[in-house]
Scaffold this active site. Structure first.
Site, PDB file in Angstrom:
ATOM      1  N   ASN A 157       0.774  -1.153   0.025  1.00 42.69           N
ATOM      2  CA  ASN A 157      -0.102  -0.287   0.125  1.00 42.69           C
ATOM      3  C   ASN A 157       0.704   1.222   0.126  1.00 42.69           C
ATOM      4  OD1 ASN A 157       0.890   0.143   2.639  1.00 42.69           O
ATOM      5  ND2 ASN A 157      -1.038  -0.340   3.472  1.00 42.69           N
ATOM      6  N   ALA A 188       3.268  -5.458   7.135  1.00 37.43           N
ATOM      7  CA  ALA A 188       2.963  -5.308   8.468  1.00 37.43           C
ATOM      8  C   ALA A 188       3.272  -4.013   9.192  1.00 37.43           C
ATOM      9  CB  ALA A 188       3.590  -6.578   9.445  1.00 37.43           C
ATOM     10  N   TYR A 206       3.319  -5.308  19.429  1.00 32.77           N
ATOM     11  CA  TYR A 206       3.660  -5.665  18.214  1.00 32.77           C
ATOM     12  C   TYR A 206       4.082  -7.063  18.227  1.00 32.77           C
ATOM     13  CZ  TYR A 206       7.518  -6.465  14.761  1.00 32.77           C
ATOM     14  OH  TYR A 206       8.435  -7.213  13.826  1.00 32.77           O
ATOM     15  N   PHE A 223      15.985 -11.304  13.791  1.00 27.48           N
ATOM     16  CA  PHE A 223      16.464 -10.371  14.863  1.00 27.48           C
ATOM     17  C   PHE A 223      16.477  -9.121  14.245  1.00 27.48           C
ATOM     18  CE2 PHE A 223      16.839 -12.967  18.798  1.00 27.48           C
ATOM     19  CZ  PHE A 223      16.156 -14.059  18.094  1.00 27.48           C
ATOM     20  N   LEU A 245      17.487   2.118  15.343  1.00 29.82           N
ATOM     21  CA  LEU A 245      18.787   2.520  15.761  1.00 29.82           C
ATOM     22  C   LEU A 245      19.674   2.974  14.600  1.00 29.82           C
ATOM     23  CD1 LEU A 245      20.409   3.175  18.147  1.00 29.82           C
ATOM     24  CD2 LEU A 245      21.162   0.854  18.180  1.00 29.82           C
ATOM     25  N   ASP A 252      10.606  -2.525  25.527  1.00 24.93           N
ATOM     26  CA  ASP A 252      11.756  -2.935  24.839  1.00 24.93           C
ATOM     27  C   ASP A 252      12.257  -4.099  25.878  1.00 24.93           C
ATOM     28  OD1 ASP A 252      12.337  -1.575  22.613  1.00 24.93           O
ATOM     29  OD2 ASP A 252      13.542  -0.117  23.616  1.00 24.93           O
TER      30      ASP A 252
HETATM   31  N1  LIG Z   1      13.436  -4.315  10.373  1.00 28.45           N
HETATM   32  C1  LIG Z   1      13.520  -5.378  11.445  1.00 28.45           C
HETATM   33  O1  LIG Z   1      14.565  -5.488  12.080  1.00 28.45           O
HETATM   34  C2  LIG Z   1      12.542  -6.451  11.447  1.00 28.45           C
HETATM   35  C3  LIG Z   1      12.804  -7.433  12.227  1.00 28.45           C
HETATM   36  C4  LIG Z   1      11.911  -8.522  12.517  1.00 28.45           C
HETATM   37  C5  LIG Z   1      10.852  -8.677  11.730  1.00 28.45           C
HETATM   38  N2  LIG Z   1      10.486  -7.843  10.708  1.00 28.45           N
HETATM   39  C6  LIG Z   1       9.246  -7.871  10.020  1.00 28.45           C
HETATM   40  O2  LIG Z   1       9.646  -7.995   8.924  1.00 28.45           O
HETATM   41  C7  LIG Z   1       8.413  -7.137   7.795  1.00 28.45           C
HETATM   42  C8  LIG Z   1       9.139  -6.279   7.014  1.00 28.45           C
HETATM   43  O3  LIG Z   1       9.763  -5.320   7.991  1.00 28.45           O
HETATM   44  P1  LIG Z   1      10.488  -3.929   7.173  1.00 28.45           P
HETATM   45  O4  LIG Z   1      11.334  -3.207   8.175  1.00 28.45           O
HETATM   46  O5  LIG Z   1      10.975  -4.162   5.994  1.00 28.45           O
HETATM   47  O6  LIG Z   1       9.098  -2.989   7.202  1.00 28.45           O
HETATM   48  P2  LIG Z   1       8.752  -1.981   6.291  1.00 28.45           P
HETATM   49  O7  LIG Z   1       7.739  -1.091   6.984  1.00 28.45           O
HETATM   50  O8  LIG Z   1       9.832  -1.268   5.476  1.00 28.45           O
HETATM   51  O9  LIG Z   1       7.825  -2.968   5.184  1.00 28.45           O
HETATM   52  C9  LIG Z   1       6.880  -3.196   5.292  1.00 28.45           C
HETATM   53  C10 LIG Z   1       5.952  -2.837   4.051  1.00 28.45           C
HETATM   54  O10 LIG Z   1       4.680  -3.431   3.966  1.00 28.45           O
HETATM   55  C11 LIG Z   1       3.793  -2.441   3.506  1.00 28.45           C
HETATM   56  N3  LIG Z   1       2.411  -2.707   4.236  1.00 28.45           N
HETATM   57  C12 LIG Z   1       2.204  -2.463   5.605  1.00 28.45           C
HETATM   58  N4  LIG Z   1       0.887  -2.830   5.732  1.00 28.45           N
HETATM   59  C13 LIG Z   1       0.380  -3.373   4.351  1.00 28.45           C
HETATM   60  C14 LIG Z   1      -0.914  -3.539   4.097  1.00 28.45           C
HETATM   61  N5  LIG Z   1      -2.137  -3.658   4.898  1.00 28.45           N
HETATM   62  N6  LIG Z   1      -1.156  -3.762   2.766  1.00 28.45           N
HETATM   63  C15 LIG Z   1      -0.228  -3.615   1.815  1.00 28.45           C
HETATM   64  N7  LIG Z   1       1.286  -3.360   2.296  1.00 28.45           N
HETATM   65  C16 LIG Z   1       1.508  -2.861   3.668  1.00 28.45           C
HETATM   66  C17 LIG Z   1       4.416  -1.173   3.660  1.00 28.45           C
HETATM   67  O11 LIG Z   1       3.943  -0.049   2.905  1.00 28.45           O
HETATM   68  C18 LIG Z   1       5.961  -1.283   3.857  1.00 28.45           C
HETATM   69  O12 LIG Z   1       6.143  -1.254   2.211  1.00 28.45           O
HETATM   70  C19 LIG Z   1       7.520  -6.879   8.993  1.00 28.45           C
HETATM   71  O13 LIG Z   1       6.490  -7.742   8.847  1.00 28.45           O
HETATM   72  C20 LIG Z   1       8.371  -6.662  10.248  1.00 28.45           C
HETATM   73  O14 LIG Z   1       7.569  -7.061  11.350  1.00 28.45           O
HETATM   74  C21 LIG Z   1      11.263  -6.899  10.707  1.00 28.45           C
HETATM   75  O1  LIG Z   2      16.841   6.402  18.864  1.00 27.57           O
HETATM   76  C1  LIG Z   2      17.178   5.048  19.228  1.00 27.57           C
HETATM   77  C2  LIG Z   2      16.200   3.936  18.481  1.00 27.57           C
HETATM   78  C3  LIG Z   2      16.433   2.691  19.107  1.00 27.57           C
HETATM   79  N1  LIG Z   2      17.397   2.600  20.281  1.00 27.57           N
HETATM   80  C4  LIG Z   2      17.259   1.101  20.827  1.00 27.57           C
HETATM   81  O2  LIG Z   2      18.121   0.516  20.086  1.00 27.57           O
HETATM   82  C5  LIG Z   2      17.380  -0.967  20.248  1.00 27.57           C
HETATM   83  C6  LIG Z   2      17.077  -1.372  18.777  1.00 27.57           C
HETATM   84  O3  LIG Z   2      15.970  -0.559  18.495  1.00 27.57           O
HETATM   85  P1  LIG Z   2      15.189  -0.558  16.988  1.00 27.57           P
HETATM   86  O4  LIG Z   2      16.230  -0.396  15.949  1.00 27.57           O
HETATM   87  O5  LIG Z   2      14.039   0.384  17.231  1.00 27.57           O
HETATM   88  O6  LIG Z   2      14.694  -1.904  16.664  1.00 27.57           O
HETATM   89  P2  LIG Z   2      14.022  -2.996  17.777  1.00 27.57           P
HETATM   90  O7  LIG Z   2      12.819  -2.146  18.586  1.00 27.57           O
HETATM   91  O8  LIG Z   2      14.665  -4.056  18.406  1.00 27.57           O
HETATM   92  O9  LIG Z   2      12.818  -3.880  16.577  1.00 27.57           O
HETATM   93  C7  LIG Z   2      13.255  -4.137  15.474  1.00 27.57           C
HETATM   94  O10 LIG Z   2      13.767  -5.403  15.787  1.00 27.57           O
HETATM   95  C8  LIG Z   2      12.976  -6.478  15.963  1.00 27.57           C
HETATM   96  C9  LIG Z   2      13.405  -7.879  15.935  1.00 27.57           C
HETATM   97  O11 LIG Z   2      14.356  -7.656  17.139  1.00 27.57           O
HETATM   98  C10 LIG Z   2      11.873  -6.345  14.935  1.00 27.57           C
HETATM   99  O12 LIG Z   2      10.984  -7.191  15.273  1.00 27.57           O
HETATM  100  C11 LIG Z   2      11.135  -4.968  14.729  1.00 27.57           C
HETATM  101  O13 LIG Z   2      10.165  -5.021  13.646  1.00 27.57           O
HETATM  102  C12 LIG Z   2      12.306  -3.784  14.503  1.00 27.57           C
HETATM  103  O14 LIG Z   2      11.796  -2.724  14.361  1.00 27.57           O
HETATM  104  C13 LIG Z   2      16.316  -0.810  21.062  1.00 27.57           C
HETATM  105  O15 LIG Z   2      16.972  -1.285  22.249  1.00 27.57           O
HETATM  106  C14 LIG Z   2      16.013   0.512  21.188  1.00 27.57           C
HETATM  107  O16 LIG Z   2      15.546   1.112  22.426  1.00 27.57           O
HETATM  108  C15 LIG Z   2      17.736   3.780  21.071  1.00 27.57           C
HETATM  109  O17 LIG Z   2      18.526   3.555  22.093  1.00 27.57           O
HETATM  110  N2  LIG Z   2      17.642   5.026  20.259  1.00 27.57           N
END
Ligand SMILES: NC(=O)c1ccc[n+]([C@@H]2O[C@H](COP(=O)([O-])OP(=O)(O)OC[C@H]3O[C@@H](n4cnc5c(N)ncnc54)[C@H](O)[C@@H]3O)[C@@H](O)[C@H]2O)c1
Ligand SMILES: O=c1ccn([C@@H]2O[C@H](COP(=O)(O)OP(=O)(O)O[C@H]3O[C@H](CO)[C@@H](O)[C@H](O)[C@H]3O)[C@@H](O)[C@H]2O)c(=O)[nH]1
Length: 328
Positions: free
Chosen positions: A32, A74, A140, A168, A189, A284
């Site tokens: 979306n 998501a 979440y 992770f 971060l 957290d």
């Molecule tokens: N970034 C991380 O460190 C991390 C870690 C663990 C799990 N995940 C999971 O991985 C997935 C991707 O994470 P990301 O960091 O790439 O996030 P992101 O927000 O960059 O990507 C999610 C994408 O989904 C789309 N989207 C959200 N809701 C939607 C809907 N209802 N219909 C259609 N499109 C939709 C958004 O526009 C976006 O492009 C997520 O499910 C997240 O929970 C991410």
């Molecule tokens: O400005 C900032 C941003 C983050 N943090 C800390 O840095 C760590 C990492 O934070 P962040 O990068 O926001 O990631 P998480 O909250 O650990 O979550 C990420 O990693 C998860 C898996 O561990 C995924 O599920 C989530 O989608 C993804 O956002 C955490 O302890 C935060 O509190 C700070 O101290 N300062």
């Protein structure tokens, strides 16, 4: 046969799309674009729309020969989920229900699911294994656990097969320099630290230095986004071979504190990155570190970009070349 990638215009999804295209796969994306970017989709067919639009999903399955789905779409921010849990239940849980129902109507029963370390909550032991207790400390993680369980019930009732990948912390960017992390607002971060290195932010906030860790700040296991992308290909291949459903952790098995991440980023960038201690962020867990032996043994997954310095250098390459992200 094509792979449908939900959320394929987002950060991790776009890297999985690139990896699928590199393998010669046919790719269909639905996003979306609330967080995603059109430009991040480097090939295949993009449908701009929402997972909760059942007619759109039926049309996508009708118009394409899809055999497997990778489900990234998501909302995924720990902090936001503590303030807006309803948004997370609606988009994540109801959105996944709409997807599974549409898959079932279309007879498509293979799904690779983006799960998370946030399903564990405060770990009972470190490194975390897939069989450990799952008690999320934030809304979440709770929605992601509900999504995992929902998929399991679709296996029981409708013969779905799934691979749930509990990642992770994703970081880094594609080696081509064409795609990388660009969220608005940015809350993760590593990109925040690099924005501070670029002078786009006055400082980095360290959320809490009173955790039971060595330096008091939270510890996470950072994994390169392209290593995550590779695991999705292996998961699709596993499902196509008809193997059993499974859950895998994906991490490097090494923890770094927020303060250590900032120090390494100072070395990698050669820039001054001011840090300010602030209160804890709600939801957290103190420490999240993966045991990923199961993914290595059963999927044949072999992360190739494991050093945190290299991961941060890869992210730095993207942020320096594209300081305004996809807008610049
Ligand atoms: N970034 C991380 O460190 C991390 C870690 C663990 C799990 N995940 C999971 O991985 C997935 C991707 O994470 P990301 O960091 O790439 O996030 P992101 O927000 O960059 O990507 C999610 C994408 O989904 C789309 N989207 C959200 N809701 C939607 C809907 N209802 N219909 C259609 N499109 C939709 C958004 O526009 C976006 O492009 C997520 O499910 C997240 O929970 C991410
Ligand atoms: O400005 C900032 C941003 C983050 N943090 C800390 O840095 C760590 C990492 O934070 P962040 O990068 O926001 O990631 P998480 O909250 O650990 O979550 C990420 O990693 C998860 C898996 O561990 C995924 O599920 C989530 O989608 C993804 O956002 C955490 O302890 C935060 O509190 C700070 O101290 N300062």
């Amino acid at each position: 046969m094509a792979v449908l990638v939900t959320g394929g215009a987002g950060y991790i999804g776009s890297h999985a799309v690139a990896a699928l295209l590199e393998k010669g796969e046919e790719v269909v994306v639905v996003d979306n674009l609330q967080q995603g970017h059109r430009e991040a989709v480097t090939g295949g067919r993009l449908y701009e729309g929402d997972l909760r639009d059942e007619e759109l999903l039926d049309r996508i399955f009708r118009e394409n020969e899809i055999d497997s789905v990778i489900h990234f779409a998501a909302n995924s921010l720990v902090g936001e989920s503590m303030k807006l849990p309803g948004k997370y239940y609606h988009n994540n849980v109801y959105g996944t229900l709409c997807l599974l129902e549409a898959m079932n109507r279309a007879g498509v029963k293979r799904i690779v699911f983006s799960s998370t370390a946030a399903t564990y909550g405060e770990p009972e032991s470190v490194p975390i294994r897939e069989t450990d207790r799952t008690e999320p400390t934030n809304a979440y993680g709770e929605t992601k656990l509900a999504m995992e369980k929902m998929i399991r019930w679709f296996e029981t009732a409708h013969e779905f097969r799934y691979v749930s990948l509990r990642y992770f912390n994703a970081a880094g960017a594609h080696e081509s320099g064409k795609i990388g992390e660009d969220h608005d607002p940015e809350t993760h971060l590593i990109p925040i630290v690099l924005q501070a290195a670029l002078g786009q932010r006055p400082h980095v906030s360290v959320f809490g230095e009173d955790y039971p860790t060595e330096d008091g700040s939270c510890v996470r296991d950072y994994i390169h986004v392209s290593d995550l992308a590779d695991a999705h290909i292996l998961a699709v291949e596993r499902l196509r071979r008809g193997e059993a459903s499974a859950v895998y952790n994906l991490g490097n098995g090494q923890g770094f504190s927020v303060k250590q991440v900032i120090d390494i980023a100072r070395r990698v960038t050669g820039r001054d990155i001011p840090a300010v201690i602030e209160p804890r962020r709600s939801g957290d867990p103190a420490v999240l570190i993966a045991a990923s032996d199961k993914a290595r043994a059963e999927l044949g997954w072999n992360p190739r970009r494991s050093e945190l310095e290299a991961i941060i250098a890869s992210a730095w390459g993207w942020h320096r070349a594209r300081p305004q992200g996809y807008r610049g």
